[in-house]
Design a protein around this motif. Structure first.
Motif, short mmCIF file in Angstrom:
data_model
loop_
_atom_site.label_atom_id
_atom_site.label_comp_id
_atom_site.label_asym_id
_atom_site.label_seq_id
_atom_site.Cartn_x
_atom_site.Cartn_y
_atom_site.Cartn_z
N PHE A 98 0.83 -1.20 0.00
CA PHE A 98 0.00 0.00 0.00
C PHE A 98 0.87 1.26 0.00
O PHE A 98 0.64 2.18 -0.79
N GLU A 99 1.88 1.28 0.86
CA GLU A 99 2.78 2.44 0.93
C GLU A 99 3.56 2.60 -0.38
O GLU A 99 3.75 3.72 -0.86
N ALA A 100 4.00 1.49 -0.98
CA ALA A 100 4.72 1.55 -2.25
C ALA A 100 3.80 2.07 -3.36
O ALA A 100 4.22 2.88 -4.20
N PHE A 101 2.54 1.61 -3.36
CA PHE A 101 1.59 2.10 -4.36
C PHE A 101 1.34 3.59 -4.18
O PHE A 101 1.31 4.34 -5.16
N LYS A 102 1.16 4.03 -2.94
CA LYS A 102 0.92 5.45 -2.69
C LYS A 102 2.09 6.30 -3.19
O LYS A 102 1.89 7.35 -3.78
N ALA A 103 3.31 5.83 -2.95
CA ALA A 103 4.49 6.57 -3.40
C ALA A 103 4.54 6.62 -4.93
O ALA A 103 4.81 7.68 -5.51
#
Length: 143
Positions: A98-103
């Motif tokens: 999720f954090e990688a997608f947001k970035a």
């Protein structure tokens, strides 16, 4: 540029894994921002919509991880894991995905803003872009 490609690859990895999810939360209804009277109100409203989408996306990513872990015969989990950790250099942890997608999403939207030569409303443009990219991913999940 290499950083953008890496971020996009992480987003693609998350999208590929999410496409296999079968149990997803109901889609949250967006807040209507059309009645905002100022740029500040519009910005706050748009940001609230993005936060709601992020909650929904995080739940969907957790559902993918659950489905992968529960797959009979162990066929899905190794393929999914190998794809994420090998080709995309990411993890099977849904919160890290999720954090990688947001970035990746933020990087892509900031880049799109620069291509569109948008000078004013930067935050609103980027937040709306992020909402649309998240909607595409959620749509692929059947939401």
């Amino acid at each position: 540029m290499a950083r953008l490609v890496s971020a996009i690859r992480c987003g693609i990895a998350a999208a590929g894994a999410l496409a296999l999810a079968s149990r997803l939360p109901a889609q949250a209804n967006p807040i209507d921002c059309s009645q905002a009277f100022s740029t500040v109100e519009l910005s706050v409203c748009t940001r609230a919509n993005l936060e709601r989408k992020d909650v929904q996306l995080k739940q969907a990513m957790q559902a993918v991880a659950r489905d992968a872990a529960e797959m009979p015969g162990g066929t899905f989990l190794p393929i999914w894991t190998d794809s994420l950790t090998g080709f995309f250099n990411t993890t099977t942890d849904p919160l890290k995905q999720f954090e990688a997608f947001k970035a990746a999403r933020a990087t892509a939207c900031v880049y799109m803003n620069s291509l569109a030569l948008q000078g004013t409303g930067f935050g609103i443009f980027v937040a709306n872009c992020e909402i649309k990219l998240t909607d595409v991913l959620l749509e692929k999940l059947g939401n």
